[in-house]
Scaffold this motif. Sequence first.
Motif, PDB file in Angstrom:
ATOM      1  N   ARG A  12       0.840  -1.199   0.000  1.00  0.00           N
ATOM      2  CA  ARG A  12       0.000   0.000   0.000  1.00  0.00           C
ATOM      3  C   ARG A  12       0.876   1.251   0.000  1.00  0.00           C
ATOM      4  NH1 ARG A  12      -1.964  -2.733   4.237  1.00  0.00           N
ATOM      5  NH2 ARG A  12      -1.537  -1.039   5.709  1.00  0.00           N
ATOM      6  N   GLU A  14       0.806   3.975   1.694  1.00  0.00           N
ATOM      7  CA  GLU A  14       1.187   4.517   3.000  1.00  0.00           C
ATOM      8  C   GLU A  14       2.278   3.700   3.677  1.00  0.00           C
ATOM      9  OE1 GLU A  14      -2.739   2.253   3.735  1.00  0.00           O
ATOM     10  OE2 GLU A  14      -1.771   3.421   2.150  1.00  0.00           O
ATOM     11  N   THR A  15       2.260   2.367   3.488  1.00  0.00           N
ATOM     12  CA  THR A  15       3.318   1.555   4.102  1.00  0.00           C
ATOM     13  C   THR A  15       4.647   1.778   3.378  1.00  0.00           C
ATOM     14  OG1 THR A  15       2.700  -0.377   2.760  1.00  0.00           O
ATOM     15  CG2 THR A  15       1.724  -0.202   4.953  1.00  0.00           C
ATOM     16  N   ALA A  17       5.515   4.548   1.812  1.00  0.00           N
ATOM     17  CA  ALA A  17       5.960   5.897   2.157  1.00  0.00           C
ATOM     18  C   ALA A  17       6.548   5.931   3.561  1.00  0.00           C
ATOM     19  CB  ALA A  17       4.777   6.869   2.055  1.00  0.00           C
ATOM     20  N   TRP A  18       5.902   5.214   4.489  1.00  0.00           N
ATOM     21  CA  TRP A  18       6.423   5.156   5.866  1.00  0.00           C
ATOM     22  C   TRP A  18       7.811   4.524   5.876  1.00  0.00           C
ATOM     23  CZ3 TRP A  18       7.949   1.116   9.038  1.00  0.00           C
ATOM     24  CH2 TRP A  18       8.141   1.437  10.388  1.00  0.00           C
ATOM     25  N   LYS A  87       3.101  14.087  12.739  1.00  0.00           N
ATOM     26  CA  LYS A  87       3.863  14.450  11.543  1.00  0.00           C
ATOM     27  C   LYS A  87       4.533  15.815  11.698  1.00  0.00           C
ATOM     28  CE  LYS A  87       2.091  13.691   7.497  1.00  0.00           C
ATOM     29  NZ  LYS A  87       1.105  13.684   6.388  1.00  0.00           N
ATOM     30  N   ILE A 140      -0.557   2.656  10.428  1.00  0.00           N
ATOM     31  CA  ILE A 140      -0.525   2.353   8.982  1.00  0.00           C
ATOM     32  C   ILE A 140      -0.467   0.844   8.719  1.00  0.00           C
ATOM     33  CG2 ILE A 140       0.444   4.583   8.316  1.00  0.00           C
ATOM     34  CD1 ILE A 140       2.765   1.685   8.230  1.00  0.00           C
ATOM     35  N   LEU A 205       6.675  10.170   2.918  1.00  0.00           N
ATOM     36  CA  LEU A 205       5.971  10.014   4.190  1.00  0.00           C
ATOM     37  C   LEU A 205       5.012  11.180   4.428  1.00  0.00           C
ATOM     38  CD1 LEU A 205       7.313   8.814   7.595  1.00  0.00           C
ATOM     39  CD2 LEU A 205       6.125  11.003   7.471  1.00  0.00           C
ATOM     40  N   ARG A 208       2.020  10.867   1.800  1.00  0.00           N
ATOM     41  CA  ARG A 208       1.159   9.690   1.730  1.00  0.00           C
ATOM     42  C   ARG A 208       0.620   9.199   3.068  1.00  0.00           C
ATOM     43  NH1 ARG A 208      -0.566   8.838  -3.464  1.00  0.00           N
ATOM     44  NH2 ARG A 208       1.176   9.045  -4.943  1.00  0.00           N
ATOM     45  N   VAL A 209       1.305   9.495   4.163  1.00  0.00           N
ATOM     46  CA  VAL A 209       0.867   9.001   5.477  1.00  0.00           C
ATOM     47  C   VAL A 209       0.013  10.070   6.144  1.00  0.00           C
ATOM     48  CG1 VAL A 209       1.600   8.189   7.750  1.00  0.00           C
ATOM     49  CG2 VAL A 209       2.912   7.537   5.707  1.00  0.00           C
ATOM     50  N   SER A 210      -1.195   9.698   6.517  1.00  0.00           N
ATOM     51  CA  SER A 210      -2.129  10.649   7.135  1.00  0.00           C
ATOM     52  C   SER A 210      -1.832  10.816   8.619  1.00  0.00           C
ATOM     53  CB  SER A 210      -3.574  10.170   6.952  1.00  0.00           C
ATOM     54  OG  SER A 210      -3.887  10.018   5.588  1.00  0.00           O
TER      55      SER A 210
END
Length: 439
Positions: A12, A14-15, A17-18, A87, A140, A205, A208-210
């Motif tokens: 995914r 988000e993963t 990007a993290w 963040k 995430i 990150l 893409r990561v909320s």
Amino acid sequence: MRRLLERIGLDRPETRAWAMYDWANSAFQCTIITAVFPVYYGSVAAAGLPGSTATARFATATTVALTIIALASPILGAYADFAGAKKRMLASFMAIGVTATAAMFFIEQGEWRLALALFVMANIGISGSFVFYDSLLPHIASDKEMDRVSSAGYALGYLGGGLLLVLNLLWIMQPALFGLRDAGVASRLSFLSVAVWWVAFSIPLFRRVSEPAVTPDAAALAAGNLVRASFVQLADTLREFRRYRQASLMLLAFLIYNDGIGTIIRMAGIYGTELNLPQSALIGAIVMVQFVGIPFALLFGKLAGRIGAKQAIFLSLVVYICISIIGYTMTAAWQFYLLAFLVGTVQGGSQALSRSLFATMIPRHKSSEFFGFFAVFEKFAGIFGPAVFAVTVSLTGSSRNAILSVIGFFVVGALLLARVDVEKGQRAAREPEKFEGAR
């Protein structure tokens, strides 16, 4: 490719990007902490100081930086949870670290004060960012995914940090080939490259990561006075550690065995130098650890899916005991390479799974706060092992005996880890979420 990404937990956006933040910040770990900056500091910035004085001041600066962030992490974590600012806090500390790292380009011969000041700031920046980066993991990834995602992050870190380190070492060893005046300029340019690398690969990150949502209770409490609410919540969490007993026990086990791991990492180079191993062997071993760590970090994530993270950590501690024994008997460069290879097989896996195992046993809405305490234990884990090492050398007159003494940290840590009931800890962590959902 998609099947591969699914297998390592990065299917995914988000993963992925993290995990890229591991790629981004590992350049600092490799070039600044491990390989290039310490040498530049000792030979250029601290030129004119007695060797022992320069080393002592470098060690003191490291201790100061780690102590500051260790003491500040819990309250900063509580603030981030209440303010919904994980963040933003990550970005703030990253900015401190990046700015200080880029400024290292201006360190000239004899400027040891500037070098240490920037080193302290950079370490505070990167260590502080880890608190909020790690705290995003349970948001995430599901409990079943965390081991794979965390391990994949470490694998990317090894690859990213290793690639830039190789380039930096090429600059330093062959400066003329790259149009650079000398190794000193190449070293300073490598510091600047770390800052650019860190920023560039952190962008995914932030895109893409909320930011995790703040719970209604936290929002209501924070509506009055955010700083006061953070301190109130911190005190509440300290009391709640009795409720999350398995996570607390995991932290204690981590403190002990990670101290052994940190001691081996920090003392290996000095020990190799003491045994008169060539500098090329020491540098080669550092690079080897980076690239050996890539497949084995992924392997440990997969292994955790089959036997559980706890059992996989046990396996890594057994390997570390073997590493200590090899270090005790080591006399030749090939044995140092063997030691480095074995470290590469377990270093990333043990730390990645420790992070993910702890993440499954804490409530998600307090993840920054709990990872603030994780940071405290992680930073103070670097104190006791080197102290035992130094005392053992003083009492026995042998660094070999000191290497062997590190085994005690792995044994005691494993015994404490054996008492952690993972399933019970995970149930306790998810009960508050069921309550919030029912409301």
